[in-house]
Design a protein around this motif. Structure first.
Motif, PDB file in Angstrom:
ATOM      1  N   LEU A 128      -1.297  -6.670   6.024  1.00 35.72           N
ATOM      2  CA  LEU A 128      -2.756  -6.665   6.062  1.00 35.72           C
ATOM      3  C   LEU A 128      -3.305  -5.409   5.397  1.00 35.72           C
ATOM      4  CD1 LEU A 128      -5.429  -7.892   6.971  1.00 35.72           C
ATOM      5  CD2 LEU A 128      -5.100  -6.777   9.208  1.00 35.72           C
ATOM      6  N   GLY A 129      -2.666  -4.280   5.647  1.00 36.24           N
ATOM      7  CA  GLY A 129      -3.083  -3.030   5.007  1.00 36.24           C
ATOM      8  C   GLY A 129      -2.929  -3.084   3.495  1.00 36.24           C
ATOM      9  N   GLY A 130      -1.853  -3.700   3.008  1.00 32.79           N
ATOM     10  CA  GLY A 130      -1.660  -3.856   1.572  1.00 32.79           C
ATOM     11  C   GLY A 130      -2.709  -4.760   0.961  1.00 32.79           C
ATOM     12  N   TRP A 131      -3.021  -5.833   1.650  1.00 35.50           N
ATOM     13  CA  TRP A 131      -4.051  -6.774   1.191  1.00 35.50           C
ATOM     14  C   TRP A 131      -5.404  -6.074   1.082  1.00 35.50           C
ATOM     15  CZ3 TRP A 131      -8.161  -9.542   3.814  1.00 35.50           C
ATOM     16  CH2 TRP A 131      -8.666 -10.633   3.091  1.00 35.50           C
ATOM     17  N   CYS A 132      -5.743  -5.340   2.117  1.00 34.63           N
ATOM     18  CA  CYS A 132      -7.020  -4.612   2.116  1.00 34.63           C
ATOM     19  C   CYS A 132      -7.048  -3.513   1.053  1.00 34.63           C
ATOM     20  CB  CYS A 132      -7.289  -4.019   3.501  1.00 34.63           C
ATOM     21  SG  CYS A 132      -7.706  -5.243   4.755  1.00 34.63           S
ATOM     22  N   THR A 133      -5.902  -2.889   0.796  1.00 38.00           N
ATOM     23  CA  THR A 133      -5.848  -1.868  -0.251  1.00 38.00           C
ATOM     24  C   THR A 133      -6.225  -2.465  -1.601  1.00 38.00           C
ATOM     25  OG1 THR A 133      -4.121  -0.647   0.941  1.00 38.00           O
ATOM     26  CG2 THR A 133      -4.371  -0.172  -1.408  1.00 38.00           C
ATOM     27  N   SER A 157       6.541   2.081   5.645  1.00 36.34           N
ATOM     28  CA  SER A 157       6.144   0.672   5.549  1.00 36.34           C
ATOM     29  C   SER A 157       4.652   0.398   5.399  1.00 36.34           C
ATOM     30  CB  SER A 157       6.648  -0.080   6.789  1.00 36.34           C
ATOM     31  OG  SER A 157       5.994   0.387   7.964  1.00 36.34           O
ATOM     32  N   TYR A 158       3.790   1.352   5.725  1.00 33.22           N
ATOM     33  CA  TYR A 158       2.350   1.052   5.682  1.00 33.22           C
ATOM     34  C   TYR A 158       1.662   1.834   4.569  1.00 33.22           C
ATOM     35  CZ  TYR A 158      -2.519   0.501   6.841  1.00 33.22           C
ATOM     36  OH  TYR A 158      -3.859   0.197   6.775  1.00 33.22           O
ATOM     37  N   PRO A 159       0.916   1.126   3.724  1.00 30.57           N
ATOM     38  CA  PRO A 159       0.719  -0.331   3.624  1.00 30.57           C
ATOM     39  C   PRO A 159       1.766  -0.965   2.709  1.00 30.57           C
ATOM     40  CG  PRO A 159      -0.821   0.806   2.177  1.00 30.57           C
ATOM     41  CD  PRO A 159      -0.007   1.870   2.861  1.00 30.57           C
ATOM     42  N   SER A 160       1.871  -2.276   2.759  1.00 33.33           N
ATOM     43  CA  SER A 160       2.855  -3.001   1.967  1.00 33.33           C
ATOM     44  C   SER A 160       2.487  -2.987   0.487  1.00 33.33           C
ATOM     45  CB  SER A 160       2.952  -4.451   2.453  1.00 33.33           C
ATOM     46  OG  SER A 160       3.650  -5.246   1.521  1.00 33.33           O
ATOM     47  N   GLY A 161       3.330  -2.371  -0.328  1.00 36.64           N
ATOM     48  CA  GLY A 161       3.089  -2.338  -1.764  1.00 36.64           C
ATOM     49  C   GLY A 161       3.258  -3.696  -2.417  1.00 36.64           C
ATOM     50  N   HIS A 162       4.208  -4.488  -1.909  1.00 31.39           N
ATOM     51  CA  HIS A 162       4.420  -5.833  -2.453  1.00 31.39           C
ATOM     52  C   HIS A 162       3.163  -6.686  -2.278  1.00 31.39           C
ATOM     53  CE1 HIS A 162       8.609  -4.661  -2.532  1.00 31.39           C
ATOM     54  NE2 HIS A 162       8.988  -5.850  -3.009  1.00 31.39           N
ATOM     55  N   THR A 163       2.629  -6.669  -1.057  1.00 34.43           N
ATOM     56  CA  THR A 163       1.432  -7.471  -0.777  1.00 34.43           C
ATOM     57  C   THR A 163       0.247  -6.965  -1.581  1.00 34.43           C
ATOM     58  OG1 THR A 163       2.263  -7.805   1.473  1.00 34.43           O
ATOM     59  CG2 THR A 163      -0.051  -8.356   1.067  1.00 34.43           C
ATOM     60  N   ALA A 164       0.124  -5.661  -1.682  1.00 34.74           N
ATOM     61  CA  ALA A 164      -0.977  -5.077  -2.447  1.00 34.74           C
ATOM     62  C   ALA A 164      -0.891  -5.486  -3.915  1.00 34.74           C
ATOM     63  CB  ALA A 164      -0.953  -3.553  -2.319  1.00 34.74           C
ATOM     64  N   PHE A 165       0.315  -5.444  -4.486  1.00 39.71           N
ATOM     65  CA  PHE A 165       0.480  -5.773  -5.902  1.00 39.71           C
ATOM     66  C   PHE A 165       0.078  -7.219  -6.191  1.00 39.71           C
ATOM     67  CE2 PHE A 165       3.095  -8.037  -8.979  1.00 39.71           C
ATOM     68  CZ  PHE A 165       2.621  -7.464 -10.148  1.00 39.71           C
ATOM     69  N   ALA A 211      -4.451  -1.383 -15.115  1.00 42.91           N
ATOM     70  CA  ALA A 211      -5.074  -0.357 -14.270  1.00 42.91           C
ATOM     71  C   ALA A 211      -5.232  -0.830 -12.827  1.00 42.91           C
ATOM     72  CB  ALA A 211      -6.437   0.028 -14.844  1.00 42.91           C
ATOM     73  N   GLY A 212      -5.664  -2.069 -12.644  1.00 44.48           N
ATOM     74  CA  GLY A 212      -5.892  -2.591 -11.288  1.00 44.48           C
ATOM     75  C   GLY A 212      -4.621  -2.655 -10.468  1.00 44.48           C
ATOM     76  N   THR A 213      -3.575  -3.241 -11.053  1.00 47.46           N
ATOM     77  CA  THR A 213      -2.315  -3.334 -10.311  1.00 47.46           C
ATOM     78  C   THR A 213      -1.667  -1.956 -10.167  1.00 47.46           C
ATOM     79  OG1 THR A 213      -1.118  -3.880 -12.360  1.00 47.46           O
ATOM     80  CG2 THR A 213      -1.874  -5.725 -10.987  1.00 47.46           C
ATOM     81  N   GLY A 214      -1.726  -1.159 -11.236  1.00 46.59           N
ATOM     82  CA  GLY A 214      -1.104   0.167 -11.181  1.00 46.59           C
ATOM     83  C   GLY A 214      -1.743   1.082 -10.152  1.00 46.59           C
ATOM     84  N   LEU A 215      -3.068   1.131 -10.140  1.00 47.11           N
ATOM     85  CA  LEU A 215      -3.756   1.996  -9.171  1.00 47.11           C
ATOM     86  C   LEU A 215      -3.591   1.488  -7.741  1.00 47.11           C
ATOM     87  CD1 LEU A 215      -7.026   2.848 -11.141  1.00 47.11           C
ATOM     88  CD2 LEU A 215      -5.129   4.384 -10.567  1.00 47.11           C
ATOM     89  N   THR A 216      -3.520   0.176  -7.581  1.00 47.91           N
ATOM     90  CA  THR A 216      -3.324  -0.382  -6.241  1.00 47.91           C
ATOM     91  C   THR A 216      -1.958   0.001  -5.688  1.00 47.91           C
ATOM     92  OG1 THR A 216      -4.791  -2.254  -6.686  1.00 47.91           O
ATOM     93  CG2 THR A 216      -3.221  -2.510  -4.882  1.00 47.91           C
ATOM     94  N   VAL A 217      -0.924  -0.194  -6.494  1.00 45.25           N
ATOM     95  CA  VAL A 217       0.425   0.172  -6.054  1.00 45.25           C
ATOM     96  C   VAL A 217       0.535   1.692  -5.878  1.00 45.25           C
ATOM     97  CG1 VAL A 217       2.865   0.193  -6.714  1.00 45.25           C
ATOM     98  CG2 VAL A 217       1.502  -1.874  -7.056  1.00 45.25           C
ATOM     99  N   GLY A 218      -0.100   2.433  -6.786  1.00 47.63           N
ATOM    100  CA  GLY A 218      -0.100   3.888  -6.648  1.00 47.63           C
ATOM    101  C   GLY A 218      -0.757   4.350  -5.355  1.00 47.63           C
ATOM    102  N   THR A 219      -1.827   3.664  -4.976  1.00 48.14           N
ATOM    103  CA  THR A 219      -2.517   4.014  -3.725  1.00 48.14           C
ATOM    104  C   THR A 219      -1.618   3.757  -2.522  1.00 48.14           C
ATOM    105  OG1 THR A 219      -4.661   3.502  -4.715  1.00 48.14           O
ATOM    106  CG2 THR A 219      -4.559   3.561  -2.309  1.00 48.14           C
ATOM    107  N   THR A 220      -0.914   2.630  -2.512  1.00 46.87           N
ATOM    108  CA  THR A 220      -0.018   2.355  -1.375  1.00 46.87           C
ATOM    109  C   THR A 220       1.114   3.382  -1.321  1.00 46.87           C
ATOM    110  OG1 THR A 220       1.421   0.818  -2.609  1.00 46.87           O
ATOM    111  CG2 THR A 220      -0.484  -0.132  -1.479  1.00 46.87           C
TER     112      THR A 220
END
Length: 200
Positions: free
Chosen positions: A171-176, A109-117, A83-92
């Motif tokens: 940075l946006g992916g990290w914060c997401t 490009s914003y936010p980075s899905g790779h960084t968020a994941f 759920a955590g990784t899925g919702l994070t990537v879904g949000t990006t």
């Protein structure tokens, strides 16, 4: 508090770079420092790190993490991994067309899905370690933030070095991830606790 601050940062950065297709001042400065990752060892490192955020690499990591959680008899943690990784990537994925920032001829490009994941996965695993080892509030918080920082910095560096994202995208992916994972963890706990009470 950290999640709220991270969510605010995602919104602010998104507004600042909405419908943009050029690096900002900070992006240009950091990009110049990171640029030059052409020698084989560093480029290969960036490519391997990038693969961890690709569908095949990310799926492998999630399956391994879920398997580990189940072997440790932590089903709630296994649910949080998915759920955590899925919702994070879904949000990006949802934010990208809303912000409309592009790179390399039109790729959102914003936010980075790779960084968020990778940040989200590191957060979940650090939360599991914190609970398993019984770390106190301060030590646990430091471990979770350190894990998020290391994972986010590694993937963010790879994305910028390979020219896939601007630094502020990373940075946006990290914060997401910092915004979504704690909220997801809270929701998973509430749902699991409610089910336990109903069984009683």
């Amino acid at each position: 508090m950290i999640a709220a601050f991270a969510a605010s940062a995602v919104v602010v950065l998104g507004v600042l770079h909405a419908d943009d297709s050029r690096p900002g001042t900070v992006d240009a400065w950091i990009g110049a420092v990171v640029d030059g990752v052409r020698p084989p060892p560093w480029r290969q490192t960036a490519l391997v790190t990038d693969f961890l955020g690709e569908p095949a690499g990310a799926t492998t990591l999630v399956v391994a993490a879920v398997t580990g959680c189940l072997l440790l008899r932590r089903p709630r943690a296994a649910v949080l991994v998915v759920a955590g990784t899925g919702l994070t990537v879904g949000t990006t994925t949802l934010l990208k067309p809303l912000v409309g920032r592009t790179i390399n001829g039109g790729y959102l490009s914003y936010p980075s899905g790779h960084t968020a994941f990778l940040t989200a996965l590191a957060l979940v695993l650090a939360l599991l370690v914190t609970g398993r080892c019984g770390l106190g509030r301060t030590a646990g918080t430091l471990l979770v933030l350190a894990a998020a920082l290391v994972a986010g910095a590694a993937m963010g560096w790879a994305q910028v070095a390979l020219g896939a994202h601007y630094p502020t995208d990373a940075l946006g992916g990290w914060c997401t991830a910092l915004a979504v994972v704690p909220a997801t963890a809270w929701l998973v706990d509430r749902t699991a606790d409610a089910r336990r009470e109903r069984r009683r």
